[in-house]
Write a protein that holds these residues in place. Structure first.
Motif, PDB file in Angstrom:
ATOM      1  N   GLU A  93       0.764  -1.231   0.012  1.00 27.44           N
ATOM      2  CA  GLU A  93       0.134  -0.014  -0.024  1.00 27.44           C
ATOM      3  C   GLU A  93       0.854   1.297  -0.005  1.00 27.44           C
ATOM      4  OE1 GLU A  93      -3.268   0.277   2.721  1.00 27.44           O
ATOM      5  OE2 GLU A  93      -3.939  -1.745   2.063  1.00 27.44           O
ATOM      6  N   ASN A  94       2.319   1.120  -0.154  1.00 26.70           N
ATOM      7  CA  ASN A  94       3.200   2.465  -0.328  1.00 26.70           C
ATOM      8  C   ASN A  94       2.987   3.076   1.003  1.00 26.70           C
ATOM      9  OD1 ASN A  94       4.909   2.649  -2.392  1.00 26.70           O
ATOM     10  ND2 ASN A  94       2.832   2.974  -3.813  1.00 26.70           N
ATOM     11  N   LYS A  95       2.874   2.280   2.146  1.00 28.24           N
ATOM     12  CA  LYS A  95       2.853   3.121   3.518  1.00 28.24           C
ATOM     13  C   LYS A  95       4.258   2.517   4.237  1.00 28.24           C
ATOM     14  CE  LYS A  95      -2.071   3.829   3.760  1.00 28.24           C
ATOM     15  NZ  LYS A  95      -3.398   3.239   4.061  1.00 28.24           N
ATOM     16  N   LEU A 136       3.068   3.669  10.297  1.00 24.71           N
ATOM     17  CA  LEU A 136       1.593   4.302   9.885  1.00 24.71           C
ATOM     18  C   LEU A 136       0.604   3.245   9.529  1.00 24.71           C
ATOM     19  CD1 LEU A 136       1.135   7.330   9.728  1.00 24.71           C
ATOM     20  CD2 LEU A 136       1.091   7.045   7.115  1.00 24.71           C
ATOM     21  N   PHE A 137       1.038   2.385   8.561  1.00 27.70           N
ATOM     22  CA  PHE A 137       0.011   1.200   8.446  1.00 27.70           C
ATOM     23  C   PHE A 137      -0.294   0.454   9.671  1.00 27.70           C
ATOM     24  CE2 PHE A 137      -0.351  -3.223   7.096  1.00 27.70           C
ATOM     25  CZ  PHE A 137      -1.366  -3.196   5.943  1.00 27.70           C
ATOM     26  N   SER A 193      -4.231  -1.148  13.417  1.00 30.67           N
ATOM     27  CA  SER A 193      -4.349  -1.431  14.629  1.00 30.67           C
ATOM     28  C   SER A 193      -5.513  -0.987  15.324  1.00 30.67           C
ATOM     29  CB  SER A 193      -3.077  -1.174  15.844  1.00 30.67           C
ATOM     30  OG  SER A 193      -3.281  -1.520  16.785  1.00 30.67           O
ATOM     31  N   LYS A 194      -5.808   0.433  14.864  1.00 31.02           N
ATOM     32  CA  LYS A 194      -6.963   1.235  15.391  1.00 31.02           C
ATOM     33  C   LYS A 194      -8.210   0.365  15.354  1.00 31.02           C
ATOM     34  CE  LYS A 194      -8.961   5.285  16.409  1.00 31.02           C
ATOM     35  NZ  LYS A 194     -10.391   4.993  16.237  1.00 31.02           N
ATOM     36  N   ARG A 222       0.443  -3.230  21.878  1.00 30.94           N
ATOM     37  CA  ARG A 222       0.946  -3.113  20.483  1.00 30.94           C
ATOM     38  C   ARG A 222       2.312  -3.523  20.640  1.00 30.94           C
ATOM     39  NH1 ARG A 222      -0.678   2.178  17.585  1.00 30.94           N
ATOM     40  NH2 ARG A 222       0.296   0.804  15.914  1.00 30.94           N
ATOM     41  N   THR A 223       2.771  -4.421  19.723  1.00 29.37           N
ATOM     42  CA  THR A 223       4.163  -4.656  19.628  1.00 29.37           C
ATOM     43  C   THR A 223       5.200  -3.858  19.293  1.00 29.37           C
ATOM     44  OG1 THR A 223       3.845  -5.917  17.709  1.00 29.37           O
ATOM     45  CG2 THR A 223       3.710  -7.252  19.820  1.00 29.37           C
ATOM     46  N   THR A 224       4.591  -2.650  18.878  1.00 36.42           N
ATOM     47  CA  THR A 224       5.556  -1.564  18.590  1.00 36.42           C
ATOM     48  C   THR A 224       5.806  -0.519  19.542  1.00 36.42           C
ATOM     49  OG1 THR A 224       3.536  -0.559  17.312  1.00 36.42           O
ATOM     50  CG2 THR A 224       5.160  -1.425  16.048  1.00 36.42           C
TER      51      THR A 224
END
Ligand code: ME8
Length: 512
Positions: free
Chosen positions: A63-65, A69-70, A75-76, A94-96
């Motif tokens: 998706e070129n993201k 951000l993706f 996740s939201k 979230r693992t980030t």
């Protein structure tokens, strides 16, 4: 007795929007969390998203993201779905997140320090879709493409420098662990599969990748990212603030009581996870339960088959409680289950609207007309009354055992039988013909209200919103629902007011 209960769902890949399978695991976990809370447990219920690895990196690239951000966007959608599903989760990891990266790095360092990890070279098959390494004998050819026999996902050849975890060394300790903890893997049939997999021989496991960057870096070698499953599994610890073992969350809730997962990821949870933990001197979780799949038109849902069921659309049309009831009751827990619109509609009509809803409406309508919306002032139980009431007390321990053994089917059968029995009681006792015998009429109504109260408590983990609407009649709120009170037949206070109740379930009139 330890009154803490830590339950987790898998953390889902935000590679695409959530579907009914994700909703299923989450709803079932919520059922257990709520049941344990009304039994007086301090419950910690965790869900979240698994955001690293090649699968996510590729999905973002497509998706070129930017991957972060993706992940933020999808996740939201998962965390919004938790609300739509009315989950009572205490945390969404979230693992980030920084807290998670710190935990994973710490765990890695321990494993490295204990010489459980070494550097070598991996060459073999890898499925990006499953984020899993497969042996040749676990693969088959389909339409000239090599795919996993288990998941049907395509594999690709990987050859690169990699760190390895000494899994082979843990083969015997794992078998001993399963023998010493016979309830670690449930259901029984799945346990046997895992044990024979371990007995067939464990090879060391590649736990780092070098050919892409979207992950947590190996602390001692920044060219590598940590294997996404070692990263993801650690979420169950990082949500408890591991490595800070002195904090309340960790002290109260580790080891986890129940990792509820789908059968597709049993190997990761029942083999790799306890091996990592044993190697790091951390007690493994108490139980891993691998439930079956929700099938759509008798096949596993997948994007490529185009048979994805969207929980949000179904909830918009029917409401959350009907969906929860349907998934919990109609899918035999532990097995695969097909779901269909027709079955969902007949479930809403027969069980919810005609059975539970109708019982509540009829009894309340009668009280409104004849008793001025008050609980009768006195009652005296005869044998018929005692029979319908005592069954709750007699089965109270059984019901707790059902849930402790994840035997949801027996729990739901009990409710179903009691719903029929309560309706039958009200019909057979004919309070409308007892207007001259006030004592009897009052008792029939009191018993009927007690049955409604008990059933609403049993249904609370299944259909929380509807159950709370009914319990509100008696001024019982979520915080003061007490499972034990189903054994008390004199719970309702004589002569107190009953609050009005709104329509609980609308019948589905047509089939379009
Ligand atoms: O495997 N029926 O994430 P995932 C029932 N990130 N349950 C289903 C299902 C279906 N058709 N499809 C999915 C991952 N599920 C990893 C997990 S945990 C440390 C990391 C549920 O997004 C089921 O619980 O592929 C399954 O195990 C999980 O979603 C897989 O979700």
């Amino acid at each position: 007795m330890d009154k803490n209960f830590y339950i987790t769902t898998p953390i889902y890949y935000p590679s695409a929007k959530p579907h009914m399978g994700h909703a299923y695991s989450s709803i079932l976990a919520d059922f257990f969390a709520r049941f344990m809370r009304i039994q007086g447990y301090d419950v910690h219920f965790l869900t979240g998203t698994d955001e690293h690895g090649q699968k996510i990196q590729r999905a973002a690239e497509k998706e070129n993201k930017d991957p972060q951000l993706f992940c933020d966007e999808i996740s939201k959608i998962f965390s919004d779905l938790s609300k739509t599903l009315n989950l009572s989760n205490n945390d969404f990891i979230r693992t980030t997140e920084k807290r998670h990266k710190e935990s994973v790095t710490h765990l890695w360092n321990i494993l490295e320090k204990k010489k459980e990890i070494y550097l070598s070279k991996y060459s073999g098959w890898y499925s990006v879709s499953d984020e899993a390494f497969y042996n040749e004998d676990e693969l088959e050819e389909k339409n000239s493409i090599k795919v996993s026999k288990m998941s049907g996902s395509p594999v690709e050849w990987v050859e690169e420098e990699s760190y390895f975890f000494k899994l082979s060394k843990w083969q015997e300790p794992l078998l001993k662990f399963y023998a010493d903890n016979p309830n670690f893997i449930m259901p029984e049939s799945r346990k046997n599969e895992v044990i024979s997999f371990v007995k067939s021989g464990l090879k060391d496991l590649s736990v780092s990748r070098k050919s892409f960057s979207w992950g947590i870096k190996v602390p001692s070698n920044n060219e590598h990212v940590i294997y996404v499953w070692l990263d993801a599994l650690t979420n169950y610890l990082s949500a408890l603030n591991y490595p800070n073992k002195d904090n309340e969350l960790y002290k109260n809730f580790w080891p986890a009581s129940l990792h509820l997962i789908g059968k597709d990821i049993l190997r990761f949870h029942a083999v790799y996870w306890p091996a990592f933990l044993l190697a790091a001197d951390i007690i493994p979780p108490l139980r891993v339960y691998g439930h079956g799949w929700i099938l759509s038109n008798d096949e596993k849902m997948s994007k490529s088959k185009g048979n994805i069921l969207d929980p949000v659309q179904i909830i918009k049309k029917y409401g959350i409680d009907p969906l929860r009831y349907y998934l919990i009751k109609e899918v035999s827990f532990g097995n695969d289950g097909s779901i269909s619109k027709d079955k969902l509609e007949s479930c809403i009509n027969s069980d919810l609207a005609n059975n539970f809803g109708n019982l509540c409406q009829r009894v309340v309508a009668f009280i409104s007309k004849n008793l001025n919306m008050k609980i009768p002032s006195s009652h005296s139980f005869n044998d018929d009354d005692k029979k319908v009431l005592n069954i709750y007390k007699e089965n109270s321990t059984n019901l707790i055992n059902f849930i402790e053994n994840q035997d949801i089917n027996s729990y739901m059968n009990f409710i179903q039988e009691r719903l029929f029995s309560a309706n039958k009681y009200f019909n057979d006792q004919e309070p409308w013909n007892k207007k001259k015998d006030v004592q009897r009429l009052d008792t029939i109504i009191y018993v009927s209200l007690e049955l409604i109260r008990k059933l609403s408590i049993l249904l609370y983990p299944v259909i929380p919103d509807s159950s709370l609407k009914v319990l509100k009649m008696f001024n019982i709120t979520e915080k003061n629902i007490d499972f034990k009170s189903i054994s008390n037949h004199d719970f309702l206070k004589a002569s107190s007011d009953i609050n009005k109740i709104s329509i609980l379930f609308k019948k589905i009139e047509n089939n379009d």
